[in-house]
Motif scaffolding. Sequence first.
Motif, PDB file in Angstrom:
ATOM      1  N   LYS A 107       0.831  -1.216   0.000  1.00 21.94           N
ATOM      2  CA  LYS A 107       0.000   0.000   0.000  1.00 21.94           C
ATOM      3  C   LYS A 107       0.870   1.272   0.000  1.00 21.94           C
ATOM      4  O   LYS A 107       0.516   2.259  -0.622  1.00 21.94           O
ATOM      5  N   GLU A 108       2.000   1.214   0.716  1.00 20.48           N
ATOM      6  CA  GLU A 108       2.883   2.386   0.757  1.00 20.48           C
ATOM      7  C   GLU A 108       3.580   2.632  -0.581  1.00 20.48           C
ATOM      8  O   GLU A 108       3.717   3.752  -1.038  1.00 20.48           O
ATOM      9  N   ASN A 109       4.013   1.537  -1.189  1.00 23.12           N
ATOM     10  CA  ASN A 109       4.816   1.667  -2.417  1.00 23.12           C
ATOM     11  C   ASN A 109       3.989   1.886  -3.680  1.00 23.12           C
ATOM     12  O   ASN A 109       4.482   2.434  -4.648  1.00 23.12           O
ATOM     13  N   PHE A 110       2.759   1.403  -3.677  1.00 20.76           N
ATOM     14  CA  PHE A 110       1.952   1.487  -4.895  1.00 20.76           C
ATOM     15  C   PHE A 110       0.613   2.139  -4.561  1.00 20.76           C
ATOM     16  O   PHE A 110      -0.407   1.457  -4.412  1.00 20.76           O
ATOM     17  N   SER A 111       0.658   3.450  -4.446  1.00 14.31           N
ATOM     18  CA  SER A 111      -0.531   4.145  -3.952  1.00 14.31           C
ATOM     19  C   SER A 111      -1.680   3.985  -4.952  1.00 14.31           C
ATOM     20  O   SER A 111      -1.464   3.915  -6.164  1.00 14.31           O
ATOM     21  N   GLY A 112      -2.862   3.882  -4.405  1.00 16.28           N
ATOM     22  CA  GLY A 112      -4.042   3.720  -5.252  1.00 16.28           C
ATOM     23  C   GLY A 112      -4.295   2.279  -5.669  1.00 16.28           C
ATOM     24  O   GLY A 112      -5.239   1.992  -6.399  1.00 16.28           O
ATOM     25  N   CYS A 113      -3.434   1.364  -5.206  1.00 16.92           N
ATOM     26  CA  CYS A 113      -3.640  -0.041  -5.588  1.00 16.92           C
ATOM     27  C   CYS A 113      -4.456  -0.785  -4.525  1.00 16.92           C
ATOM     28  O   CYS A 113      -4.427  -0.433  -3.350  1.00 16.92           O
ATOM     29  N   ALA A 114      -5.153  -1.805  -4.964  1.00 19.17           N
ATOM     30  CA  ALA A 114      -5.922  -2.637  -4.036  1.00 19.17           C
ATOM     31  C   ALA A 114      -5.166  -3.935  -3.772  1.00 19.17           C
ATOM     32  O   ALA A 114      -4.472  -4.450  -4.653  1.00 19.17           O
ATOM     33  N   VAL A 115      -5.315  -4.432  -2.550  1.00 22.09           N
ATOM     34  CA  VAL A 115      -4.715  -5.723  -2.192  1.00 22.09           C
ATOM     35  C   VAL A 115      -5.831  -6.719  -1.891  1.00 22.09           C
ATOM     36  O   VAL A 115      -6.733  -6.447  -1.094  1.00 22.09           O
ATOM     37  N   THR A 116      -5.771  -7.839  -2.573  1.00 24.26           N
ATOM     38  CA  THR A 116      -6.716  -8.931  -2.328  1.00 24.26           C
ATOM     39  C   THR A 116      -5.937 -10.087  -1.722  1.00 24.26           C
ATOM     40  O   THR A 116      -4.857 -10.419  -2.213  1.00 24.26           O
ATOM     41  N   LEU A 117      -6.478 -10.675  -0.668  1.00 23.49           N
ATOM     42  CA  LEU A 117      -5.836 -11.848  -0.075  1.00 23.49           C
ATOM     43  C   LEU A 117      -6.636 -13.104  -0.413  1.00 23.49           C
ATOM     44  O   LEU A 117      -7.865 -13.064  -0.501  1.00 23.49           O
ATOM     45  N   SER A 118      -5.923 -14.200  -0.607  1.00 23.56           N
ATOM     46  CA  SER A 118      -6.576 -15.499  -0.787  1.00 23.56           C
ATOM     47  C   SER A 118      -5.678 -16.516  -0.108  1.00 23.56           C
ATOM     48  O   SER A 118      -4.902 -17.224  -0.754  1.00 23.56           O
ATOM     49  N   ILE A 119      -5.746 -16.526   1.237  1.00 22.02           N
ATOM     50  CA  ILE A 119      -4.795 -17.331   2.011  1.00 22.02           C
ATOM     51  C   ILE A 119      -5.520 -18.269   2.993  1.00 22.02           C
ATOM     52  O   ILE A 119      -4.921 -18.755   3.928  1.00 22.02           O
ATOM     53  N   GLY A 120      -6.809 -18.454   2.761  1.00 24.43           N
ATOM     54  CA  GLY A 120      -7.534 -19.490   3.488  1.00 24.43           C
ATOM     55  C   GLY A 120      -8.232 -19.053   4.759  1.00 24.43           C
ATOM     56  O   GLY A 120      -8.495 -17.867   4.969  1.00 24.43           O
ATOM     57  N   GLU A 121      -8.516 -20.068   5.585  1.00 24.69           N
ATOM     58  CA  GLU A 121      -9.316 -19.850   6.793  1.00 24.69           C
ATOM     59  C   GLU A 121      -8.431 -19.340   7.929  1.00 24.69           C
ATOM     60  O   GLU A 121      -7.410 -19.960   8.244  1.00 24.69           O
ATOM     61  N   LYS A 122      -8.842 -18.239   8.527  1.00 20.97           N
ATOM     62  CA  LYS A 122      -8.118 -17.645   9.661  1.00 20.97           C
ATOM     63  C   LYS A 122      -9.154 -17.236  10.705  1.00 20.97           C
ATOM     64  O   LYS A 122     -10.352 -17.215  10.430  1.00 20.97           O
ATOM     65  N   SER A 123      -8.663 -16.817  11.873  1.00 20.57           N
ATOM     66  CA  SER A 123      -9.599 -16.347  12.901  1.00 20.57           C
ATOM     67  C   SER A 123     -10.109 -14.958  12.505  1.00 20.57           C
ATOM     68  O   SER A 123      -9.452 -14.246  11.726  1.00 20.57           O
ATOM     69  N   GLU A 124     -11.244 -14.582  13.083  1.00 16.91           N
ATOM     70  CA  GLU A 124     -11.795 -13.243  12.797  1.00 16.91           C
ATOM     71  C   GLU A 124     -10.779 -12.158  13.200  1.00 16.91           C
ATOM     72  O   GLU A 124     -10.633 -11.139  12.524  1.00 16.91           O
ATOM     73  N   GLU A 125     -10.060 -12.456  14.279  1.00 20.00           N
ATOM     74  CA  GLU A 125      -9.045 -11.511  14.763  1.00 20.00           C
ATOM     75  C   GLU A 125      -7.960 -11.282  13.703  1.00 20.00           C
ATOM     76  O   GLU A 125      -7.543 -10.143  13.444  1.00 20.00           O
ATOM     77  N   SER A 126      -7.518 -12.368  13.089  1.00 20.89           N
ATOM     78  CA  SER A 126      -6.488 -12.232  12.040  1.00 20.89           C
ATOM     79  C   SER A 126      -7.043 -11.450  10.856  1.00 20.89           C
ATOM     80  O   SER A 126      -6.380 -10.550  10.331  1.00 20.89           O
ATOM     81  N   TYR A 127      -8.254 -11.805  10.440  1.00 16.73           N
ATOM     82  CA  TYR A 127      -8.861 -11.087   9.306  1.00 16.73           C
ATOM     83  C   TYR A 127      -8.919  -9.592   9.598  1.00 16.73           C
ATOM     84  O   TYR A 127      -8.643  -8.771   8.752  1.00 16.73           O
ATOM     85  N   GLN A 128      -9.272  -9.256  10.857  1.00 14.67           N
ATOM     86  CA  GLN A 128      -9.377  -7.836  11.221  1.00 14.67           C
ATOM     87  C   GLN A 128      -8.006  -7.151  11.106  1.00 14.67           C
ATOM     88  O   GLN A 128      -7.913  -6.024  10.613  1.00 14.67           O
TER      89      GLN A 128
END
Length: 348
Positions: free
Chosen positions: A129-150
């Motif tokens: 996010k810092e290096n490529f302003s205006g870009c979106a990041v999508t994650l696809s790394i599986g099942e995690k706790s709600e805390e991790s997602y947050q």
Amino acid sequence: MTMNKKLIDLIAEGYNFSISDIVSIIENNSEADDNYLFCRADKIRRSVYGNKVYIRGLIEFSNCCKNDCLYCGLRCSNLNPKRYRLTEDEILECCLNGYKLGFKTFVLQSGEDLFFTDNMICSIIKRIKENFSGCAVTLSIGEKSEESYQKYYDAGADRYLLRHETACKNHYSKLHPDKMNFQSRIDCLKSLKKIGFQTGAGFMAGSPFQTSECLAKDLIFLKELNPEMVGIGPFIPQSDTPLGKYPKGSLRLTLVMIALTRLILPHALIPSTTALSTIHPTGRELGLKAGANVVMPNLSPLKYRKHYTLYDNKLSDGEESAQCLKQLEARVKNAGYEIVTHRGDFIA
Ligand code: SAM
Ligand code: SF4
């Protein structure tokens, strides 16, 4: 007008369809009705997104996985793939390459790899996010706790892809080992939505033991969850897995499911997947014509691509490679659409 065409019209108008309505469309073998469905889906996507196709740069940053999904070549019991992990710097370098090519969304995908702690994932998100302003990041790394997602969301991640795989509990248990649980998957999706991610669900078309009723339940589930993104690709056997001898999902079934999804979720971001291109030379274009509006070329370093072996003969070169964007643009244009390089967020 045939019964199915009437049904297709009704579903497009928001009718509360039943399982048997969907089964009737799936099991109908009329090419004319299929074409009617695809045209209707295309019309709906054009009414929301015009002829625009959004691109995402896919970075497959680790093929290590603790899970043992019976269909996937990355499952932990498969000793054949050469396991790899990209360093943080290598991931950033992929993004830089993609940024120069015009990509404004980076999809970070991996197996469920515990080597990457939440702190590491957050650091990668922040650096992108810092290096490529205006870009979106999508994650696809599986099942995690709600805390991790947050934590990922707070670090700046915008979207999260987690296919539900099947909305049929019994079917889910035939595709996964006992310790993986249908309810956990659904709970993860609900947490992602609650946190505020643009959330992606989805499933494989033609996976082993799947019935038309299962697929109808997938659509009912999608309508209820109302995700911003839906990934649908054909199941393709991977020869080193327990399901490696089952037939692949068909082109027609995949297109029908993409089109029905477009009917019930007019605003969804729906990729025309690499798996669809893998099973048919013009699968990508046919997916777009059936209602898909996203493509995700591969940005991973060339030397690692052959090791991300989800299924046999997975494409990662030619137009599936981010480096061949020009050729991809030409093919998409030829199909009647236009690749655009902005972030391509969900339009509410
Ligand atoms: N590990 C994460 C997960 O499972 O959500 C993300 C990566 S996983 C490889 C991404 C998707 O690949 C899965 O959701 C699954 O639907 C798809 N996939 C795995 N094996 C496949 C196969 N044999 N054929 C088609 N798609 C497959
Ligand atoms: Fe791992 Fe995802 Fe493959 Fe399942 S589908 S084995 S979680 S990489």
